[in-house]
Design a protein around this motif. Sequence first.
Motif, PDB file in Angstrom:
ATOM      1  N   PRO A  41     -42.499 -60.070   8.057  1.00 54.07           N
ATOM      2  CA  PRO A  41     -41.718 -59.208   8.942  1.00 54.07           C
ATOM      3  C   PRO A  41     -40.208 -59.353   8.702  1.00 54.07           C
ATOM      4  N   ASN A  42     -39.510 -58.225   8.730  1.00 51.30           N
ATOM      5  CA  ASN A  42     -38.064 -58.246   8.544  1.00 51.30           C
ATOM      6  C   ASN A  42     -37.437 -57.052   9.260  1.00 51.30           C
ATOM      7  N   TYR A  43     -36.143 -56.926   9.111  1.00 55.65           N
ATOM      8  CA  TYR A  43     -35.397 -55.855   9.771  1.00 55.65           C
ATOM      9  C   TYR A  43     -35.911 -54.481   9.357  1.00 55.65           C
ATOM     10  N   GLU A  44     -36.171 -54.312   8.053  1.00 57.27           N
ATOM     11  CA  GLU A  44     -36.604 -53.004   7.563  1.00 57.27           C
ATOM     12  C   GLU A  44     -37.969 -52.600   8.110  1.00 57.27           C
ATOM     13  N   LEU A  45     -38.852 -53.572   8.341  1.00 57.46           N
ATOM     14  CA  LEU A  45     -40.155 -53.258   8.938  1.00 57.46           C
ATOM     15  C   LEU A  45     -39.951 -52.681  10.337  1.00 57.46           C
ATOM     16  N   THR A  46     -39.098 -53.316  11.121  1.00 59.29           N
ATOM     17  CA  THR A  46     -38.814 -52.826  12.473  1.00 59.29           C
ATOM     18  C   THR A  46     -38.222 -51.426  12.432  1.00 59.29           C
ATOM     19  N   GLN A  47     -37.267 -51.206  11.523  1.00 64.20           N
ATOM     20  CA  GLN A  47     -36.635 -49.894  11.401  1.00 64.20           C
ATOM     21  C   GLN A  47     -37.630 -48.831  10.949  1.00 64.20           C
ATOM     22  N   LEU A  48     -38.540 -49.217  10.069  1.00 62.17           N
ATOM     23  CA  LEU A  48     -39.545 -48.274   9.578  1.00 62.17           C
ATOM     24  C   LEU A  48     -40.469 -47.832  10.707  1.00 62.17           C
ATOM     25  N   ILE A  49     -40.860 -48.771  11.556  1.00 67.09           N
ATOM     26  CA  ILE A  49     -41.729 -48.444  12.692  1.00 67.09           C
ATOM     27  C   ILE A  49     -40.993 -47.530  13.669  1.00 67.09           C
ATOM     28  N   LEU A  50     -39.743 -47.876  13.973  1.00 66.64           N
ATOM     29  CA  LEU A  50     -38.961 -47.067  14.914  1.00 66.64           C
ATOM     30  C   LEU A  50     -38.733 -45.656  14.389  1.00 66.64           C
ATOM     31  N   LYS A  51     -38.642 -45.532  13.061  1.00 66.28           N
ATOM     32  CA  LYS A  51     -38.398 -44.226  12.458  1.00 66.28           C
ATOM     33  C   LYS A  51     -39.512 -43.229  12.772  1.00 66.28           C
ATOM     34  N   HIS A  52     -40.718 -43.728  12.968  1.00 70.72           N
ATOM     35  CA  HIS A  52     -41.857 -42.848  13.228  1.00 70.72           C
ATOM     36  C   HIS A  52     -41.990 -42.463  14.702  1.00 70.72           C
ATOM     37  N   GLY A  53     -41.053 -42.943  15.531  1.00 70.25           N
ATOM     38  CA  GLY A  53     -40.985 -42.497  16.923  1.00 70.25           C
ATOM     39  C   GLY A  53     -42.292 -42.629  17.688  1.00 70.25           C
ATOM     40  N   ASP A  54     -42.646 -41.533  18.403  1.00 67.56           N
ATOM     41  CA  ASP A  54     -43.829 -41.596  19.259  1.00 67.56           C
ATOM     42  C   ASP A  54     -45.132 -41.321  18.503  1.00 67.56           C
ATOM     43  N   THR A  55     -45.058 -41.258  17.167  1.00 70.61           N
ATOM     44  CA  THR A  55     -46.290 -41.039  16.398  1.00 70.61           C
ATOM     45  C   THR A  55     -46.950 -42.360  15.997  1.00 70.61           C
ATOM     46  N   VAL A  56     -46.335 -43.489  16.376  1.00 65.74           N
ATOM     47  CA  VAL A  56     -46.879 -44.788  15.989  1.00 65.74           C
ATOM     48  C   VAL A  56     -46.867 -45.762  17.169  1.00 65.74           C
ATOM     49  N   LYS A  57     -47.806 -46.666  17.156  1.00 60.53           N
ATOM     50  CA  LYS A  57     -47.877 -47.727  18.152  1.00 60.53           C
ATOM     51  C   LYS A  57     -48.270 -49.015  17.446  1.00 60.53           C
ATOM     52  N   VAL A  58     -47.534 -50.100  17.740  1.00 62.23           N
ATOM     53  CA  VAL A  58     -47.869 -51.403  17.171  1.00 62.23           C
ATOM     54  C   VAL A  58     -49.018 -52.017  17.971  1.00 62.23           C
ATOM     55  N   ILE A  59     -50.058 -52.425  17.268  1.00 65.02           N
ATOM     56  CA  ILE A  59     -51.206 -53.062  17.916  1.00 65.02           C
ATOM     57  C   ILE A  59     -51.067 -54.586  17.897  1.00 65.02           C
ATOM     58  N   LYS A  60     -50.683 -55.117  16.765  1.00 66.16           N
ATOM     59  CA  LYS A  60     -50.428 -56.551  16.625  1.00 66.16           C
ATOM     60  C   LYS A  60     -49.524 -56.786  15.421  1.00 66.16           C
ATOM     61  N   PRO A  61     -48.818 -57.931  15.405  1.00 66.38           N
ATOM     62  CA  PRO A  61     -48.854 -59.058  16.333  1.00 66.38           C
ATOM     63  C   PRO A  61     -48.135 -58.755  17.646  1.00 66.38           C
ATOM     64  N   GLU A  62     -48.419 -59.539  18.641  1.00 70.35           N
ATOM     65  CA  GLU A  62     -47.897 -59.290  19.979  1.00 70.35           C
ATOM     66  C   GLU A  62     -46.379 -59.384  20.035  1.00 70.35           C
ATOM     67  N   TRP A  63     -45.810 -60.329  19.281  1.00 71.88           N
ATOM     68  CA  TRP A  63     -44.352 -60.484  19.320  1.00 71.88           C
ATOM     69  C   TRP A  63     -43.653 -59.235  18.771  1.00 71.88           C
ATOM     70  N   LEU A  64     -44.293 -58.565  17.792  1.00 73.82           N
ATOM     71  CA  LEU A  64     -43.704 -57.346  17.236  1.00 73.82           C
ATOM     72  C   LEU A  64     -43.815 -56.197  18.237  1.00 73.82           C
ATOM     73  N   VAL A  65     -44.901 -56.182  19.005  1.00 72.33           N
ATOM     74  CA  VAL A  65     -45.035 -55.203  20.086  1.00 72.33           C
ATOM     75  C   VAL A  65     -43.858 -55.338  21.046  1.00 72.33           C
ATOM     76  N   ASP A  66     -43.551 -56.583  21.428  1.00 73.30           N
ATOM     77  CA  ASP A  66     -42.451 -56.841  22.359  1.00 73.30           C
ATOM     78  C   ASP A  66     -41.100 -56.460  21.744  1.00 73.30           C
ATOM     79  N   GLU A  67     -40.933 -56.722  20.447  1.00 75.42           N
ATOM     80  CA  GLU A  67     -39.667 -56.403  19.788  1.00 75.42           C
ATOM     81  C   GLU A  67     -39.428 -54.895  19.746  1.00 75.42           C
ATOM     82  N   ILE A  68     -40.476 -54.124  19.436  1.00 73.51           N
ATOM     83  CA  ILE A  68     -40.338 -52.668  19.404  1.00 73.51           C
ATOM     84  C   ILE A  68     -40.051 -52.136  20.812  1.00 73.51           C
TER      85      ILE A  68
END
Length: 300
Positions: A261-288
């Motif tokens: 996990p790194n900064y770019e992973l977080t940015q990549l997830i955020l880029k997809h807006g409401d079309t994506v949901k993090v299932i796990k790990p739990e800490w990444l769910v909280d970060e998003i």
Amino acid sequence: MSKHGTIRRYTLEIEKIRRGQYPSFQELKDYLFEHGFEIGDRTLQRDIEQLRFEFGIEITYDRNKNGYYIDYENSLNIESFFRFLEIVNTAELLIESLQESKDSLKHISFDTGYGLKGIENLKPLLKAIKDNRKISFTHFNFHTEKSRKYTLKPYLLKEYQNRWYVVGLLGNLKEFRTFGIDKIENLEVKTETFKVDNKLNPIEMFEKTIGLVYSQNTSQNVILSFTPTQGKYIKTLPLHTSQKIIIDNDTEFRISITVIPNYELTQLILKHGDTVKVIKPEWLVDEIKSNLKRTIENYK
């Protein structure tokens, strides 16, 4: 034959073999003939040898299946080679179109962003890496808004999102630094050489990361759930080479990727807006969640 013609031939040979049907020598020749290349046995044999010796692509003959296959485990930098073929073939197609008609540019729209700045440094940087020569340059930092001079032992050129970066070591440090060539000025390839540390491999370092920010942390299994429509794009343009499909139906497209996990992973997830949901790990769910809350606060 021109270099472009040879590369095109390599592409067709790889294309035929990658389908996993173990084509015979004659089937490879026939496939080339169908696409305008009439060559002899020796030329095809030489192509296979060149792919192995020049690019590290191990094309092997399977006697049981009477055909050829790519030995991925023993091939070097195979994904980089495939990307190289894509770039060269795209350039060739554009050149052919422009030669046929100067008006072709009227029908082509390029991304006119910042990505090509510094592209003239690619050739001297690549030569410095191959010759194990130190380089010096001035680099502008967006965060500090200051320029600083560096002397670097270059190990790798890396492309990310249509921009190029040079990766290397500073001084006696054993941790790689990454510099965007678009922010490099006054590049000098020095006569002074350096000894490559074979224990350090920047390509392996980036294999389990998305983008440019890496760490020594261990990789984790990240599970993401996309809408079915967005899933169609994710299927054709994977987020990472480790991507595996878990669910693919009318209500959900769920994948897993194994990355550090790194900064770019977080940015990549955020880029997809409401079309994506993090299932796990739990800490990444909280970060998003925290990122999205801060975003909402910006609009209050």
